[in-house]
Write a protein that holds these residues in place. Structure first.
Motif, PDB file in Angstrom:
ATOM      1  N   MET A   1      91.803   2.749  58.158  1.00  0.00           N
ATOM      2  CA  MET A   1      91.788   2.297  59.333  1.00  0.00           C
ATOM      3  C   MET A   1      90.298   2.595  59.781  1.00  0.00           C
ATOM      4  O   MET A   1      89.586   1.734  60.411  1.00  0.00           O
ATOM      5  CB  MET A   1      92.812   3.240  60.201  1.00  0.00           C
ATOM      6  CG  MET A   1      94.123   2.921  59.937  1.00  0.00           C
ATOM      7  SD  MET A   1      94.781   1.514  60.047  1.00  0.00           S
ATOM      8  CE  MET A   1      94.590   1.070  61.716  1.00  0.00           C
ATOM      9  N   ILE A   2      89.495   3.717  59.658  1.00  0.00           N
ATOM     10  CA  ILE A   2      88.267   3.924  59.788  1.00  0.00           C
ATOM     11  C   ILE A   2      87.189   2.894  59.463  1.00  0.00           C
ATOM     12  O   ILE A   2      86.413   2.417  60.013  1.00  0.00           O
ATOM     13  CB  ILE A   2      87.998   5.430  59.420  1.00  0.00           C
ATOM     14  CG1 ILE A   2      88.587   6.470  60.111  1.00  0.00           C
ATOM     15  CG2 ILE A   2      86.267   5.583  59.833  1.00  0.00           C
ATOM     16  CD1 ILE A   2      88.589   6.329  61.620  1.00  0.00           C
ATOM     17  N   GLU A   3      87.584   2.399  58.045  1.00  0.00           N
ATOM     18  CA  GLU A   3      86.791   1.356  57.364  1.00  0.00           C
ATOM     19  C   GLU A   3      86.804   0.174  58.052  1.00  0.00           C
ATOM     20  O   GLU A   3      85.646  -0.580  57.954  1.00  0.00           O
ATOM     21  CB  GLU A   3      87.202   1.565  55.853  1.00  0.00           C
ATOM     22  CG  GLU A   3      86.616   2.599  55.094  1.00  0.00           C
ATOM     23  CD  GLU A   3      85.306   3.039  55.004  1.00  0.00           C
ATOM     24  OE1 GLU A   3      84.819   1.978  55.056  1.00  0.00           O
ATOM     25  OE2 GLU A   3      84.740   4.087  55.207  1.00  0.00           O
ATOM     26  N   ALA A   4      88.204  -0.113  58.325  1.00  0.00           N
ATOM     27  CA  ALA A   4      88.253  -1.300  59.213  1.00  0.00           C
ATOM     28  C   ALA A   4      87.504  -1.402  60.496  1.00  0.00           C
ATOM     29  O   ALA A   4      87.088  -2.532  60.644  1.00  0.00           O
ATOM     30  CB  ALA A   4      89.655  -1.555  59.396  1.00  0.00           C
ATOM     31  N   VAL A   5      87.504  -0.361  61.233  1.00  0.00           N
ATOM     32  CA  VAL A   5      86.783  -0.430  62.439  1.00  0.00           C
ATOM     33  C   VAL A   5      85.267  -0.609  62.000  1.00  0.00           C
ATOM     34  O   VAL A   5      84.453  -1.295  62.624  1.00  0.00           O
ATOM     35  CB  VAL A   5      86.982   0.991  63.172  1.00  0.00           C
ATOM     36  CG1 VAL A   5      86.059   1.024  64.454  1.00  0.00           C
ATOM     37  CG2 VAL A   5      88.445   1.212  63.794  1.00  0.00           C
ATOM     38  N   ALA A  12      87.667  -0.422  67.982  1.00  0.00           N
ATOM     39  CA  ALA A  12      87.817   0.834  68.078  1.00  0.00           C
ATOM     40  C   ALA A  12      88.646   1.434  69.275  1.00  0.00           C
ATOM     41  O   ALA A  12      89.386   2.213  69.052  1.00  0.00           O
ATOM     42  CB  ALA A  12      86.396   1.476  68.368  1.00  0.00           C
ATOM     43  N   GLY A  13      88.647   0.415  70.564  1.00  0.00           N
ATOM     44  CA  GLY A  13      89.587   0.890  71.535  1.00  0.00           C
ATOM     45  C   GLY A  13      91.097   0.844  71.116  1.00  0.00           C
ATOM     46  O   GLY A  13      91.841   1.922  71.427  1.00  0.00           O
ATOM     47  N   SER A  14      91.418  -0.130  70.228  1.00  0.00           N
ATOM     48  CA  SER A  14      92.638  -0.177  69.908  1.00  0.00           C
ATOM     49  C   SER A  14      93.284   0.845  68.813  1.00  0.00           C
ATOM     50  O   SER A  14      94.349   1.397  69.014  1.00  0.00           O
ATOM     51  CB  SER A  14      93.036  -1.547  69.281  1.00  0.00           C
ATOM     52  OG  SER A  14      92.569  -2.738  70.229  1.00  0.00           O
ATOM     53  N   TYR A  15      92.207   1.143  68.082  1.00  0.00           N
ATOM     54  CA  TYR A  15      92.434   2.297  67.075  1.00  0.00           C
ATOM     55  C   TYR A  15      92.703   3.644  67.835  1.00  0.00           C
ATOM     56  O   TYR A  15      93.688   4.122  67.345  1.00  0.00           O
ATOM     57  CB  TYR A  15      91.236   2.509  66.098  1.00  0.00           C
ATOM     58  CG  TYR A  15      91.168   3.593  65.386  1.00  0.00           C
ATOM     59  CD1 TYR A  15      91.931   3.986  64.225  1.00  0.00           C
ATOM     60  CD2 TYR A  15      90.194   4.577  65.686  1.00  0.00           C
ATOM     61  CE1 TYR A  15      91.944   5.026  63.573  1.00  0.00           C
ATOM     62  CE2 TYR A  15      90.296   5.815  65.136  1.00  0.00           C
ATOM     63  CZ  TYR A  15      90.970   6.145  63.774  1.00  0.00           C
ATOM     64  OH  TYR A  15      91.077   7.085  63.087  1.00  0.00           O
ATOM     65  N   LEU A  16      91.816   3.762  68.667  1.00  0.00           N
ATOM     66  CA  LEU A  16      92.115   5.276  69.471  1.00  0.00           C
ATOM     67  C   LEU A  16      93.294   5.144  70.152  1.00  0.00           C
ATOM     68  O   LEU A  16      94.136   6.023  70.526  1.00  0.00           O
ATOM     69  CB  LEU A  16      90.854   5.521  70.534  1.00  0.00           C
ATOM     70  CG  LEU A  16      89.542   5.569  69.772  1.00  0.00           C
ATOM     71  CD1 LEU A  16      88.342   5.826  70.711  1.00  0.00           C
ATOM     72  CD2 LEU A  16      89.765   7.025  69.034  1.00  0.00           C
TER      73      LEU A  16
END
Length: 314
Positions: A1-5, A12-16
Motif C-alpha cells: 500500500m505504501i508503494e502504491a501511494v 494518501a488521504g484515502s490510505y490514512l
C-alpha cells in the motif's frame, strides 16, 4: 500500500482514512509514519497488512495459501475468498542424475533479503568439517552485498561461495538442473506461496525449506524441512548426508516434481478462475446487498466514535 501511494497509484488521504477505519488510532499513527518515512511498511505488515483497504470494493478474492485465505475470511467475512494453488508452467522432464563427483553443488536464488537466511547458511557451512567439499552459487539481488562479502571473508568462504547477482533465465535453469540441493529458507515467512519453490520442483532439484508459513503445510516427502530452533544442527545433518551420497536427494526431488505437476499446472488453475467468475456473477446481487449493509453499519459506528472523541475534546 505504501508503494502504491509513493507511485501515485493510491491517494494518501484515502490510505490514512482506510488505516483509521481498519486499525483505529494506531493505524492512523503508523500509516502517517510510513508515509513520512519514519517506519518501514515491511516492518508493520505482520500486524497491519492492509489488505482490507485493497479489497474494500472487491466482489471476490483469489488467494494461493491457507494463511491468506483464513486471514481474509476473519477480517472480511462477507467477501467470497477462493483458494487455488499458485500455477507455474510445467517444463520438460528434468535430468535423472546429477554429477556424482567434484564439489557438492548448492544453490540459492531470487530476491535475497534478511529473511532468506543467507547469513545463517554461511555460518552453518563454515562450521562443517574441513573435508566437506562444496560450492554455493548465489544468484539474485542481495539486500546488502557489502555485508555478505564481509561475512565471506570473516568465515573464510570466498573461494567456495560465488555471488552472481541476477542472471539470465537460461543460466538459472541450468544451475537448478545441476544443483544437488537448493536452499529456500525463510524466516519470518511473509505468508507467501513460493514461486521459487515451484521453479525448484520444475527443475527436478531437491530443496530445503524452513518449516513455517506455506512451507509448513507441504507433504514431508517433497522437500527437506528444518525447524528454526534447530536450523544449524539440521542443516549440518543434511549436508553430511549429501556429502556421503550425492544421489541422496533423488527421491525427494522426484516426489517434488510429481507434486508440482499434480497441484500447480496452469490448466486446473485457469479452470478454477472460470468457476470463480461464474460463482461471483451469480451471487453478485446478494453479496452487494450484504456488503452494503455491513459497510453502512461500520461507517455509522466510525461516525459515532468520531463524535464521542469530539465531545471529549470540547
Amino acid at each position: 500500500m505504501i508503494e502504491a501511494v509513493k507511485h501515485v497509484e493510491w491517494d494518501a488521504g484515502s490510505y490514512l482514512s482506510g488505516m483509521t477505519k481498519w486499525y483505529g488510532a494506531e493505524g492512523l499513527k503508523i500509516g502517517q509514519a510510513c508515509l513520512d518515512g519514519r517506519e518501514k511498511g515491511a516492518a508493520m505488515s505482520g500486524r497491519m497488512p492492509g489488505f482490507e483497504l485493497a479489497l474494500e470494493k472487491a466482489r471476490a478474492v483469489l488467494t494461493h495459501t491457507d494463511i491468506a485465505c483464513d486471514s481474509i475470511k476473519a477480517r472480511l467475512p462477507n467477501l467470497p475468498c477462493y483458494l487455488l494453488p499458485l500455477p507455474f508452467e510445467v517444463g520438460p522432464p528434468p535430468p535423472l542424475r546429477r554429477v556424482s563427483q567434484g564439489p557438492l553443488r548448492l544453490l540459492q536464488f531470487g530476491w535475497i533479503g534478511p529473511n532468506r537466511r543467507l547469513e545463517q547458511v554461511l555460518e552453518a557451512l563454515a562450521k562443517m568439517p574441513e573435508g566437506f567439499d562444496f560450492r554455493l552459487d548465489v544468484m539474485g539481488e542481495i539486500w546488502n552485498t557489502g555485508l555478505i562479502h564481509e561475512k565471506l571473508s570473516d568465515l573464510g568462504l570466498n573461494e567456495r561461495v560465488h555471488l552472481h547477482g541476477f542472471v539470465p533465465e537460461s543460466v538459472l535453469e541450468n544451475a537448478l538442473r545441476q544443483a544437488h540441493l537448493v536452499l529456500n529458507l525463510r524466516h519470518p515467512s511473509m505468508g507467501e506461496a513460493s514461486g521459487s519453490q515451484l521453479r525448484i520442483w520444475n527443475s527436478g532439484a531437491a530443496s530445503v525449506v524452513t518449516r513455517e508459513g506455506w512451507y509448513a503445510g507441504l507433504p514431508d516427502d517433497v522437500v527437506y524441512s528444518v525447524d528454526l530452533e534447530r536450523e544449524r544442527e539440521q542443516l549440518h545433518e543434511l549436508f553430511r548426508s549429501f556429502a556421503a551420497d550425492y544421489s541422496f536427494g533423488r527421491n525427494v526431488a522426484a516426489a517434488g516434481r510429481t507434486y508440482f505437476e499434480t497441484h500447480h499446472a496452469p490448466r486446473p488453475y485457469a479452470q478454477g478462475i472460470i468457476k470463480l467468475v461464474e460463482d461471483t456473477v451469480s451471487r453478485a446481487p446478494h453479496l452487494l446487498a450484504l456488503r452494503s449493509k455491513t459497510e453502512l453499519e461500520s461507517n455509522r459506528s466510525l461516525t459515532m466514535m468520531q463524535l464521542e472523541r469530539f465531545k471529549n475534546l470540547t
